[in-house]
Design a protein around this motif. Structure first.
Motif, PDB file in Angstrom:
ATOM      1  N   UNK A 176      41.988  39.770  44.043  1.00  0.00           N
ATOM      2  CA  UNK A 176      41.827  41.110  44.084  1.00  0.00           C
ATOM      3  C   UNK A 176      42.827  41.683  45.275  1.00  0.00           C
ATOM      4  N   UNK A 177      43.628  42.748  45.297  1.00  0.00           N
ATOM      5  CA  UNK A 177      44.719  42.966  46.279  1.00  0.00           C
ATOM      6  C   UNK A 177      43.979  42.836  47.755  1.00  0.00           C
ATOM      7  N   UNK A 178      44.966  42.068  48.514  1.00  0.00           N
ATOM      8  CA  UNK A 178      44.538  41.828  49.700  1.00  0.00           C
ATOM      9  C   UNK A 178      45.707  42.823  50.624  1.00  0.00           C
ATOM     10  N   UNK A 179      45.050  43.700  51.366  1.00  0.00           N
ATOM     11  CA  UNK A 179      45.875  44.846  51.866  1.00  0.00           C
ATOM     12  C   UNK A 179      45.112  45.246  53.392  1.00  0.00           C
ATOM     13  N   UNK A 180      45.822  45.582  54.045  1.00  0.00           N
ATOM     14  CA  UNK A 180      45.487  46.267  55.428  1.00  0.00           C
ATOM     15  C   UNK A 180      44.332  47.438  55.486  1.00  0.00           C
ATOM     16  N   UNK A 181      44.882  48.248  54.499  1.00  0.00           N
ATOM     17  CA  UNK A 181      44.044  49.791  54.720  1.00  0.00           C
ATOM     18  C   UNK A 181      43.915  49.981  53.377  1.00  0.00           C
ATOM     19  N   UNK A 182      44.180  49.242  52.116  1.00  0.00           N
ATOM     20  CA  UNK A 182      43.955  49.690  50.856  1.00  0.00           C
ATOM     21  C   UNK A 182      42.862  48.641  50.263  1.00  0.00           C
ATOM     22  N   UNK A 183      42.066  49.016  49.250  1.00  0.00           N
ATOM     23  CA  UNK A 183      41.137  48.216  48.578  1.00  0.00           C
ATOM     24  C   UNK A 183      40.059  47.753  49.542  1.00  0.00           C
ATOM     25  N   UNK A 184      39.554  46.403  49.362  1.00  0.00           N
ATOM     26  CA  UNK A 184      38.612  45.939  50.039  1.00  0.00           C
ATOM     27  C   UNK A 184      38.769  45.620  51.495  1.00  0.00           C
ATOM     28  N   UNK A 185      40.036  45.272  51.599  1.00  0.00           N
ATOM     29  CA  UNK A 185      40.571  45.103  53.166  1.00  0.00           C
ATOM     30  C   UNK A 185      40.412  46.287  53.705  1.00  0.00           C
TER      31      UNK A 185
ATOM     32  N   UNK B   2      52.159  38.569  43.164  1.00  0.00           N
ATOM     33  CA  UNK B   2      53.183  38.241  44.131  1.00  0.00           C
ATOM     34  C   UNK B   2      52.662  38.023  45.486  1.00  0.00           C
ATOM     35  N   UNK B   3      51.418  38.032  46.118  1.00  0.00           N
ATOM     36  CA  UNK B   3      50.763  37.830  47.137  1.00  0.00           C
ATOM     37  C   UNK B   3      50.497  36.599  47.440  1.00  0.00           C
ATOM     38  N   UNK B   4      50.363  36.095  48.544  1.00  0.00           N
ATOM     39  CA  UNK B   4      50.230  34.403  48.669  1.00  0.00           C
ATOM     40  C   UNK B   4      48.985  34.311  49.530  1.00  0.00           C
TER      41      UNK B   4
ATOM     42  N   UNK C 164      42.955  40.823  54.286  1.00  0.00           N
ATOM     43  CA  UNK C 164      43.643  40.526  53.265  1.00  0.00           C
ATOM     44  C   UNK C 164      43.338  39.136  52.463  1.00  0.00           C
ATOM     45  N   UNK C 165      42.834  38.199  53.013  1.00  0.00           N
ATOM     46  CA  UNK C 165      42.858  36.921  52.453  1.00  0.00           C
ATOM     47  C   UNK C 165      41.509  36.913  51.577  1.00  0.00           C
ATOM     48  N   UNK C 166      40.239  37.438  52.001  1.00  0.00           N
ATOM     49  CA  UNK C 166      39.084  37.229  51.286  1.00  0.00           C
ATOM     50  C   UNK C 166      39.363  37.882  49.892  1.00  0.00           C
ATOM     51  N   UNK C 167      39.725  39.110  49.669  1.00  0.00           N
ATOM     52  CA  UNK C 167      39.977  39.733  48.489  1.00  0.00           C
ATOM     53  C   UNK C 167      40.774  38.850  47.334  1.00  0.00           C
ATOM     54  N   UNK C 168      41.966  38.418  48.032  1.00  0.00           N
ATOM     55  CA  UNK C 168      42.883  37.600  47.280  1.00  0.00           C
ATOM     56  C   UNK C 168      42.259  36.326  46.590  1.00  0.00           C
ATOM     57  N   UNK C 169      41.207  35.752  47.391  1.00  0.00           N
ATOM     58  CA  UNK C 169      40.501  34.502  46.964  1.00  0.00           C
ATOM     59  C   UNK C 169      39.837  34.809  45.653  1.00  0.00           C
ATOM     60  N   UNK C 170      39.560  36.223  45.479  1.00  0.00           N
ATOM     61  CA  UNK C 170      38.909  36.672  44.203  1.00  0.00           C
ATOM     62  C   UNK C 170      39.822  37.339  43.165  1.00  0.00           C
TER      63      UNK C 170
ATOM     64  N   UNK D 133      32.852  41.312  41.348  1.00  0.00           N
ATOM     65  CA  UNK D 133      34.019  40.997  42.102  1.00  0.00           C
ATOM     66  C   UNK D 133      33.703  41.483  43.542  1.00  0.00           C
ATOM     67  N   UNK D 134      33.091  43.140  43.305  1.00  0.00           N
ATOM     68  CA  UNK D 134      32.669  43.669  44.573  1.00  0.00           C
ATOM     69  C   UNK D 134      31.815  43.170  45.276  1.00  0.00           C
ATOM     70  N   UNK D 135      30.685  42.468  44.745  1.00  0.00           N
ATOM     71  CA  UNK D 135      29.571  41.864  45.571  1.00  0.00           C
ATOM     72  C   UNK D 135      30.051  40.657  46.199  1.00  0.00           C
TER      73      UNK D 135
END
Ligand SMILES: NC(=O)c1ccc[n+]([C@@H]2O[C@H](COP(=O)([O-])OP(=O)(O)OC[C@H]3O[C@@H](n4cnc5c(N)ncnc54)[C@H](O)[C@@H]3O)[C@@H](O)[C@H]2O)c1
Ligand SMILES: O=P(O)(O)OC[C@H]1O[C@H](O[C@H]2[C@H](O)[C@@H](O)[C@@H](O)O[C@@H]2CO)[C@H](O)[C@@H](O)[C@@H]1O
Ligand SMILES: [Mn+2]
Length: 453
Positions: free
Chosen positions: A107-116, A281-283, A99-105, A424-426
């Motif tokens: 991008x959505x940080x989520x358990x089952x969606x997106x890069x997470x 809205x994500x921290x 969840x945190x790695x994508x947010x640092x870029x 972003x993906x890379x």
């Protein structure tokens, strides 16, 4: 056919959901008679902490059910009739990274969606296959694995590719949770609802919500336009979702239907259709993983400690649709009840304009030989295109896992709607490879071979 009373093994016995699921089983022993419950986990210490709570739940209802706690696969699965799987590979500490790695870029940080979710899938596919092989080695030849382990869409695709004949039924409680909320809004029990639904796991839409044959979606559409998919008093709908982040998740169905009112979306579509709002809205320093570690996990482990000290078990775990649903599905499998449930199955034409071999989430009649999907027909071009992009991202992720292909992993991350550019993906993928050093050896090797000097 498997005969009751059953031997049930729970893989991931140290899960925060285990007490709730066992409680759901205990109040349904007439429907699903049990001879033995076995907990199996690779983290003995975690499981041994949860086990006394589970045993208390069992003994409050039965003195005869045998209870076994083990990290040995043969002990766990020999002769088992059903396996409930709920592993979290890498546990919460890796969910936090997901969840945190994508947010640092941004991008959505989520358990089952997106890069997470993609990273979670890369960790989980092979342990799921390993679990299937262990179950098939020791369990009853007609045994069923009912799998909650996430990310269910990617796990289901990985199992289809690597163990196509396995008796595994992948399920998700989000549509059932949505139906619980619909019931609360309409004033009917969720079991009275018959829905039409199409999509992938965590990426689908309700198209009909029938009560006694009458479609009540129009009424729900009006309610959602005011309150989202929650009763006005959110906690009245689902006490477990009084967490502010969950209330926001259910309320966010409103903006999606403000744009696209035809169908009622699975709440997870907010991560794909309004990612900028989500990120805003994500921290990045305190994500849902932290909320769960500070909430559900801390509460349960504190209660387990209290129980050990005093012999009194505080009210510390939620018994809701999560437990009730998996018991419903298991009953239908066990007794050929042909109940209609939303489950994850191979498409085979159920959604006419999606690939035949896609793992889709649709209504199905659950028989002792598995799910029989209900035909949902062709879906509109808008939904079909969204689905095809998500499906390709997930299928490339599975191929990346199987082949150890960095390039396919990068394609999977780039294709995901939550990721704005290939750069972003890379950047996110490379950070995730570092963070998952203990979980992705093949990909690690491919990455190190191709890593720019
Ligand atoms: N499908 C759904 O709709 C749905 C709903 C809720 C939860 N879940 C999933 O259920 C799982 C459990 O959730 P949680 O929050 O209780 O997690 P948790 O971390 O509390 O428990 C998961 C347990 O799995 C164990 N585990 C990890 N790898 C394992 C392996 N290879 N073999 C056996 N056990 C292993 C861990 O040691 C841990 O005890 C997660 O995958 C979560 O995403 C799915
Ligand atoms: O953030 P978490 O760990 O609390 O929840 C993540 C899971 O969310 C969904 O399951 C919910 C379900 O929708 C709700 O009604 C209730 O049963 O609790 C579940 C867990 O909170 C989703 O379906 C799962 O895939 C997620 O893992
Ligand atoms: Mn789910």
């Amino acid at each position: 056919m498997i005969k009751p009373p059953f031997i049930l093994s729970i893989a991931g016995g140290g899960s925060t959901y285990t007490p709730g699921i066992v409680k759901s089983l205990m109040v349904r022993l007439e429907d699903f008679p049990l001879a033995e419950i076995r907990l199996y986990d690779i983290d003995e210490a975690r499981q041994n902490t949860i086990a006394p709570v589970v045993e208390k739940v069992i003994r409050d209802h039965s003195q005869s059910i045998k209870f076994t706690v083990t990290s040995d696969a043969e002990t766990a699965f020999r002769g088992a009739h059903f396996v409930f799987a709920q592993m979290r590979v890498g546990q919460y500490k890796m969910r936090e990274q997901d969840e945190k790695i994508p947010l640092r870029h941004g991008v959505v940080g989520q358990e089952t969606c997106g890069p997470g979710g993609l990273a979670y899938g890369l960790r989980t596919i092979l342990p799921m296959v390993e679990l299937i092989d262990l179950v098939e080695r020791y369990a009853d030849k007609s045994a069923w694995i009912v799998n909650y382990s996430n990310p269910a869409a990617i796990v289901a695709e990985g199992v289809r590719r690597l163990r196509p004949n396995a008796r595994v039924l992948n399920i998700c409680d989000m549509p059932v949770a949505a139906m619980r909320n619909m019931g609360a809004i309409l004033g009917v029990d969720r079991h009275k609802l018959e829905v039409d639904y199409f999509g992938l796991n965590h990426f689908g839409w309700f198209t009909k919500v029938r009560v006694d044959g009458e479609d009540r979606l129009p009424e729900l559409r009006e309610h959602v336009a005011r309150f989202g998919l929650l009763t006005e008093d959110a906690a009245q709908t689902d006490p477990q979702h009084s967490d502010p982040s969950w209330v926001k998740t259910w309320r966010n169905i409103k903006p999606i239907m403000d744009h696209f009112p035809e169908f009622l979306p699975n709440p997870y579509l907010q991560y794909y259709l309004m990612p900028n709002d989500i990120v805003a809205h994500q921290n990045a320093d305190y994500t849902r993983a932290n909320e769960v570690m500070d909430g559900r996990e801390k509460k349960l482990f504190a209660a387990a400690a209290e129980y050990q000290r005093t012999g009194i078990l505080p009210d510390a775990f939620h018994v809701g649709v999560h437990g009730a649903f998996i018991v419903d599905v298991a009953c239908s499998l066990a007794f050929d009840l042909r109940q209609r449930h939303l489950v994850i199955v191979e498409n085979k034409g159920a959604i006419a304009n999606l690939p035949y071999d896609a793992m889709v989430e649709v209504p199905a009649y659950i028989t002792s030989e598995g799910p029989e999907p209900v035909r949902m027909g062709a879906v509109p071009l808008f939904h079909q295109t969204l689905l095809m992009q998500q499906l390709a991202s997930e299928q490339l992720l599975v191929e990346a896992t199987i082949e150890g292909s960095y390039e396919k992993a990068l394609q999977a991350f780039t294709l995901n709607r939550t990721v704005p550019t290939m750069q972003h993906a890379k950047a996110i993928l490379d950070e995730m490879i570092e963070a998952n050093r203990d979980y992705w050896p093949a990909l690690q090797k491919a990455w190190e071979n191709g890593k720019p000097a």
